[in-house]
Design a protein around this motif. Structure first.
Motif: not given
Length: 120
Positions: A33-34, A50-57
């Motif tokens: 996550t970034m 933020d954005i997870t590795s799967s692209g959830s924001t």
């Protein structure tokens, strides 16, 4: 050695747009996550998005509909597209990797910050 290097800050008029970039090295970027944080003078640092590795924001309410976080795993880069900027968006913006696993421990890493100033 982990490095998060931001770019794209500057001065913009209210209603304008900017795009921040954060290039990461030293971490397995695609699985982490970034996030983007900001800190205005005299205020606490706050999570912007933020954005997870799967692209959830996830976004703080004050930027919903105006800011978009995205990532390019091939470039190890996370972006923050900021539209319809307001003077209250003025702050130092920080790239963040909040939970990086290394040798069975979790670490958080920060970029050096980039100044965004929105003039009215």
């Amino acid at each position: 050695q982990v490095q998060l290097v931001e770019s794209g800050g500057g001065l913009v008029q209210a209603g304008g747009s900017l795009r921040l970039s954060c290039a990461a090295s030293g971490i397995l970027f695609s699985i982490n996550t970034m996030a983007w944080y900001r800190q205005a003078p005299g205020k606490q640092r706050e999570l912007v998005a933020d954005i997870t590795s799967s692209g959830s924001t996830n976004y703080v309410d004050s930027v919903k509909g105006r800011f978009t976080i995205s990532r390019d795993n091939a470039k190890n880069t996370v972006y923050l597209q900021m539209n319809s900027l307001k003077p209250e968006d003025t702050a130092v913006y920080y790239c963040n990797a909040p939970r990086v696993l290394s040798w069975n421990r979790y670490y958080t890493y920060w970029g050096q910050g980039t100044q965004i100033t929105v003039s009215s």
